[in-house]
Design a protein around this motif. Sequence first.
Motif, PDB file in Angstrom:
ATOM      1  N   UNK A 117     -18.614  16.302   1.299  1.00 47.12           N
ATOM      2  CA  UNK A 117     -19.252  15.019   1.557  1.00 47.12           C
ATOM      3  C   UNK A 117     -18.294  14.009   2.154  1.00 47.12           C
ATOM      4  N   UNK A 118     -18.680  12.743   2.079  1.00 44.18           N
ATOM      5  CA  UNK A 118     -17.831  11.670   2.596  1.00 44.18           C
ATOM      6  C   UNK A 118     -16.673  11.425   1.647  1.00 44.18           C
TER       7      UNK A 118
ATOM      8  N   UNK B  40       6.337   9.201  -3.999  1.00 44.30           N
ATOM      9  CA  UNK B  40       6.996   8.859  -5.259  1.00 44.30           C
ATOM     10  C   UNK B  40       8.490   9.110  -5.082  1.00 44.30           C
ATOM     11  N   UNK B  41       9.245   8.027  -4.888  1.00 42.45           N
ATOM     12  CA  UNK B  41      10.691   8.148  -4.790  1.00 42.45           C
ATOM     13  C   UNK B  41      11.264   8.396  -6.179  1.00 42.45           C
ATOM     14  N   UNK B  42      12.407   9.019  -6.252  1.00 41.39           N
ATOM     15  CA  UNK B  42      12.971   9.353  -7.568  1.00 41.39           C
ATOM     16  C   UNK B  42      13.028   8.149  -8.493  1.00 41.39           C
ATOM     17  N   UNK B  43      12.419   8.272  -9.648  1.00 44.52           N
ATOM     18  CA  UNK B  43      12.446   7.210 -10.648  1.00 44.52           C
ATOM     19  C   UNK B  43      11.553   6.030 -10.345  1.00 44.52           C
ATOM     20  N   UNK B  44      10.726   6.132  -9.339  1.00 42.61           N
ATOM     21  CA  UNK B  44       9.883   4.993  -8.983  1.00 42.61           C
ATOM     22  C   UNK B  44       8.392   5.332  -9.116  1.00 42.61           C
ATOM     23  N   UNK B  45       7.569   4.290  -8.973  1.00 47.35           N
ATOM     24  CA  UNK B  45       6.137   4.486  -9.121  1.00 47.35           C
ATOM     25  C   UNK B  45       5.532   5.051  -7.836  1.00 47.35           C
ATOM     26  N   UNK B  46       4.330   5.550  -7.955  1.00 45.36           N
ATOM     27  CA  UNK B  46       3.593   6.039  -6.798  1.00 45.36           C
ATOM     28  C   UNK B  46       3.272   4.879  -5.864  1.00 45.36           C
ATOM     29  N   UNK B  47       3.569   5.062  -4.592  1.00 40.47           N
ATOM     30  CA  UNK B  47       3.303   4.021  -3.601  1.00 40.47           C
ATOM     31  C   UNK B  47       2.405   4.582  -2.507  1.00 40.47           C
ATOM     32  N   UNK B  48       1.504   3.760  -2.034  1.00 45.99           N
ATOM     33  CA  UNK B  48       0.599   4.183  -0.975  1.00 45.99           C
ATOM     34  C   UNK B  48       1.333   4.201   0.362  1.00 45.99           C
ATOM     35  N   UNK B  49       1.267   5.351   1.039  1.00 44.37           N
ATOM     36  CA  UNK B  49       1.838   5.472   2.384  1.00 44.37           C
ATOM     37  C   UNK B  49       0.804   5.102   3.441  1.00 44.37           C
ATOM     38  N   UNK B  50      -0.373   5.672   3.298  1.00 43.25           N
ATOM     39  CA  UNK B  50      -1.444   5.389   4.245  1.00 43.25           C
ATOM     40  C   UNK B  50      -2.764   5.869   3.671  1.00 43.25           C
ATOM     41  N   UNK B  51      -3.845   5.428   4.316  1.00 44.78           N
ATOM     42  CA  UNK B  51      -5.177   5.781   3.842  1.00 44.78           C
ATOM     43  C   UNK B  51      -6.115   5.938   5.028  1.00 44.78           C
ATOM     44  N   UNK B  52      -7.135   6.758   4.814  1.00 41.22           N
ATOM     45  CA  UNK B  52      -8.206   6.904   5.788  1.00 41.22           C
ATOM     46  C   UNK B  52      -9.527   6.681   5.073  1.00 41.22           C
ATOM     47  N   UNK B  53     -10.332   5.744   5.631  1.00 39.94           N
ATOM     48  CA  UNK B  53     -11.672   5.536   5.103  1.00 39.94           C
ATOM     49  C   UNK B  53     -12.716   5.913   6.145  1.00 39.94           C
ATOM     50  N   UNK B  54     -12.525   5.434   7.374  1.00 43.13           N
ATOM     51  CA  UNK B  54     -13.464   5.747   8.447  1.00 43.13           C
ATOM     52  C   UNK B  54     -12.809   5.316   9.760  1.00 43.13           C
ATOM     53  N   UNK B  55     -13.495   5.637  10.875  1.00 46.44           N
ATOM     54  CA  UNK B  55     -12.990   5.185  12.169  1.00 46.44           C
ATOM     55  C   UNK B  55     -11.992   6.149  12.776  1.00 46.44           C
ATOM     56  N   UNK B  56     -10.983   5.592  13.438  1.00 46.50           N
ATOM     57  CA  UNK B  56      -9.975   6.389  14.137  1.00 46.50           C
ATOM     58  C   UNK B  56      -9.353   7.399  13.177  1.00 46.50           C
ATOM     59  N   UNK B  57      -9.454   8.697  13.485  1.00 42.15           N
ATOM     60  CA  UNK B  57      -8.925   9.704  12.563  1.00 42.15           C
ATOM     61  C   UNK B  57      -7.399   9.751  12.508  1.00 42.15           C
ATOM     62  N   UNK B  58      -6.747   9.087  13.426  1.00 36.17           N
ATOM     63  CA  UNK B  58      -5.284   9.021  13.384  1.00 36.17           C
ATOM     64  C   UNK B  58      -4.902   7.685  12.756  1.00 36.17           C
ATOM     65  N   UNK B  59      -4.312   7.758  11.569  1.00 35.55           N
ATOM     66  CA  UNK B  59      -3.971   6.528  10.865  1.00 35.55           C
ATOM     67  C   UNK B  59      -2.463   6.389  10.747  1.00 35.55           C
TER      68      UNK B  59
END
Lengths: 113, 114
Positions: free
Chosen positions: A29-30, A38-57
């Motif tokens: 589905x959608x 996740x760098x050593x000893x650090x929290x999870x960080x968002x690198x990038x996201x895709x929701x819709x539109x241009x498939x190259x993000x």
Amino acid sequence: AQSVSQHNHHVILSEAASLELGCNYSYGGTVNLFWYVQYPGQHLQLLLKYFSGDPLVKGIKGFEAEFIKSKFSFNLRKPSVQWSDTAEYFCAVRDTGRRALTFGSGTRLQVQP
Amino acid sequence: DTEVTQTPKHLVMGMTNKKSLKCEQHMGHRAMYWYKQKAKKPPELMFVYSYEKLSINESVPSRFSPECPNSSLLNLHLHALQPEDSALYLCASSQEAPGLSPLHFGNGTRLTVT
């Protein structure tokens, strides 16, 4: 239930090498697609996201990813890695009916100077 | 630095103890999450709260008891844990509109059960 596959468990590269990490998901589905780092000893960080539109993000720190719907893939790329990119990289998928993320098993990237 | 604050950073507890993990965010997010992450494994979903109501429980054993006293706070009460429950416990939050907001993660609480 959806699942996420990351086939590269451990990748070792030299600085300036190009990077591509694979991610495939099983939900038909959608979906919303994410790469977290996740760098050593650090929290999870968002690198990038895709929701819709241009498939190259494009994300932070020179990373980009391409959504290919026909292949159920969302591969992460960077043309030239740096030592500071050494980290664990997680692909994650969320179907639009469910708030929570399902994570792939992660890829440990080691960049050698 | 992360905008999701988790306390304590480290916790060691015996199998008969009762303890609580705390999570706080002030981004106005109305969805909050608990994940569990074992070493060299991806985070696994435990609970999801939406507008302070429990919306997802991923068949988590009752020795883990979540609580969301208000929109900014999320607790995880621990009782009679087992050594295999030792892990990094991650809290996350997101805006409530599904599909429009990524999750923001805290630094986690590293729990050791002895």
